[in-house]
Enzyme design. Structure first.
Site, PDB file in Angstrom:
ATOM      1  N   LYS A 146       0.850  -1.203   0.000  1.00 36.16           N
ATOM      2  CA  LYS A 146       0.000   0.000   0.000  1.00 36.16           C
ATOM      3  C   LYS A 146       0.882   1.247   0.000  1.00 36.16           C
ATOM      4  O   LYS A 146       1.902   1.301   0.692  1.00 36.16           O
ATOM      5  CB  LYS A 146      -0.913  -0.018   1.231  1.00 36.16           C
ATOM      6  CG  LYS A 146      -1.937   1.110   1.272  1.00 36.16           C
ATOM      7  CD  LYS A 146      -2.845   0.960   2.484  1.00 36.16           C
ATOM      8  CE  LYS A 146      -3.885   2.064   2.564  1.00 36.16           C
ATOM      9  NZ  LYS A 146      -4.770   1.918   3.746  1.00 36.16           N
ATOM     10  N   SER A 190      -9.682   1.833   2.844  1.00 28.96           N
ATOM     11  CA  SER A 190      -8.828   2.599   1.957  1.00 28.96           C
ATOM     12  C   SER A 190      -7.776   1.766   1.222  1.00 28.96           C
ATOM     13  O   SER A 190      -7.139   2.239   0.286  1.00 28.96           O
ATOM     14  CB  SER A 190      -8.103   3.689   2.755  1.00 28.96           C
ATOM     15  OG  SER A 190      -7.234   3.112   3.740  1.00 28.96           O
ATOM     16  N   SER A 219      -9.951  -0.470   7.074  1.00 36.01           N
ATOM     17  CA  SER A 219      -9.356  -0.295   5.745  1.00 36.01           C
ATOM     18  C   SER A 219      -8.649  -1.512   5.192  1.00 36.01           C
ATOM     19  O   SER A 219      -8.236  -1.510   4.034  1.00 36.01           O
ATOM     20  CB  SER A 219      -8.386   0.894   5.756  1.00 36.01           C
ATOM     21  OG  SER A 219      -9.105   2.096   5.878  1.00 36.01           O
TER      22      SER A 219
END
Length: 482
Positions: free
Chosen positions: A74, A149, A173
């Site tokens: 990420k 996210s 997330s």
């Protein structure tokens, strides 16, 4: 084949690391244009690293537990010499001068970082539509969001472009995109995995965790990234090293599973999701678990305290991005104050600005006690309620999301509706306990439905033990669109 088995084959020269990495790169080339999971790819670097690993094997050199395995990261986790943008215009050219601790651990085990994944800007969002760079699509249905996210990491694993990925979880997330993409995602106990090198959103809530296609691989990756870190004072001290794969396959008969009635009776819960959760409860009973409904009323009220605390911490953490030392800088300004104001106005997206404003308001004079202090008192009560529940139950089970994966653009104009989608996940971060999202079933349209297994602090091994048996029992397979 599990990751552990694949690594063994690579080390035994039954398959070359180069061929494994090349196969995943070929899949990325085929699917990435449709999914948009990655912000940056390191294909040539990954292939060079794979060649090095094959050469080491030929020389008989010792290799790590992830030798030759590609992994996606990420884009809010710092990587030395490789851009880390947080999917924000504010950091579009930022190149970290160091690696996050989790990256060091992966590299020490000879993992191959193949790219950085898309996300909601600064991890603020639940759909990956708040990225300043692109919108990631769900690999099950590309007209729908992958969740957020950490939507890029989840979509990359869900589309089988990588076998493993890392995400971060501040209020769901990791778990929510894992649910939406039909994969496995773990939010570890706060303090189990170092946050050093993770660009902070909510410092008392953020936690890095693994994505994978199955439970065994997830536990295997957590083995590698977990542990105390001198660079992060919030990591737990003196914990005994645990092998999270050790209890996989053990009988779970007699284990006590608690089902909060507030989770099942929530008015906004989609009936299809409710029915799938009830079916999974029956599956656990067939596996010999003792399942009981109980009340955990404080979880109904967690949404407002979560957004007050997380936004307050975001307001504080994002104050460092002032364009003086690094970050986006406006072209036209008349003074330092004007430069900072214009740069932050142009560099941050609307959701980030919304959270900064909310957090600044909650921390302002005259409102601190009314909002932030009261939210922290609620948090203490919630922690105590979870602790009492775990005196009776081994695992607490419920949905991950009250809604199915929604269409791209369907909710981005209504932030309140987006926030309400986190109702089952935010309490876990407030309570600092671990929780895992795993596929629990399919909707009538074939969309994945995730279920959430919640454990007491540092009981990840117990969660994996139950999840592994349930995974085998359900035997779910999804038709992936790409």
């Amino acid at each position: 084949m599990s990751i552990k088995e694949l690594v063994a084959k690579i080390k035994n020269c039954e398959v070359k690391s180069y061929d494994v990495v090349k196969s995943y790169i070929d899949t990325i080339d085929k699917k990435e244009d449709k999914i948009d999971a990655f912000l940056l790819l390191q294909k040539s670097e990954a292939l060079e690293k794979a060649k090095e690993i094959d050469e080491k094997i030929a020389k008989g050199e010792k290799l790590g537990q992830l030798a030759g395995i590609p992994i996606a990261i990420k884009d809010n986790i710092c990587t030395h010499g490789v851009k880390t943008t947080c999917a924000s215009k504010m950091l579009e050219d930022f190149v970290p001068p160091y690696d996050a601790t989790v990256i060091k651990k992966l590299l020490d085990e000879d993992a191959i970082i193949i790219g950085k994944t898309n996300m909601d800007e600064f991890a603020m969002g639940s759909s990956t539509e708040n990225s300043a760079m692109k919108v990631t699509k769900n690999p099950i249905d590309i007209t729908r969001v992958p969740g957020g996210s950490s939507g890029g990491s989840a979509a990359a694993v869900g589309a089988e472009m990588v076998p493993l990925a890392l995400g971060s979880d501040t209020g769901g997330s990791i778990r929510q995109p894992a649910s939406f993409c039909g994969i496995v995602g773990m939010k570890p106990t706060y303090g189990l995995v170092s946050r050093f090198g993770l660009v902070a959103f909510g410092s008392s809530l953020d936690q890095i965790g693994p994505f994978s296609m199955n439970i065994e691989d997830n536990a295997y990756l957590l083995n590698i990234i977990a542990g105390e870190d001198d660079y992060d004072c919030t990591t737990a001290k003196g914990l005994e090293k645990v092998d999270y794969t050790k209890k996989l396959g053990e009988d779970i008969a007699g284990m006590k599973i608690g089902i909060p009635k507030e989770f099942i009776e929530e008015k906004g819960l989609d009936p299809e999701i409710k029915n799938i959760v009830l079916k999974d409860i029956e599956a656990l009973k067939e596996l010999g678990c003792e399942v009981e409904e109980f009340s955990l009323p404080s979880t109904k009220d967690g949404l407002a305290p979560y957004y007050i605390i997380s936004s307050a911490e975001a307001s504080s953490n994002l104050a460092r991005f002032n364009s003086v030392s690094y970050g986006y800088r406006a072209k036209d300004y008349t003074s330092v104050d004007d430069m900072i104001e214009k740069s932050r106005s142009e560099g941050f997206g609307s959701e980030v600005k919304r959270r900064i404003m909310l957090g600044t308001y909650a921390l302002s004079s005259g409102y601190y006690d009314a909002y932030y202090n009261k939210a922290q008192k609620f948090r203490s009560k919630l922690k105590a309620d979870f602790k009492r529940a775990f005196e009776k139950y081994d695992i607490i089970l419920g949905p991950v999301s009250p809604i199915l994966p929604f269409k791209i653009g369907e909710r981005c104009e209504d932030p309140t509706a987006m926030y309400l989608a986190d109702i089952y996940t935010i309490n876990i971060n407030l309570a600092t306990v671990p929780a895992l999202s795993m596929p629990g079933g399919k909707s009538k349209d074939g969309l994945p439905v995730g279920i959430q297994l919640i454990g007491d602090t540092f009981s990840e091994d117990k969660i994996y033990k139950v999840a592994y048996q349930l995974e085998k029992k359900l035997g779910l397979q999804f038709d992936r669109e790409v």
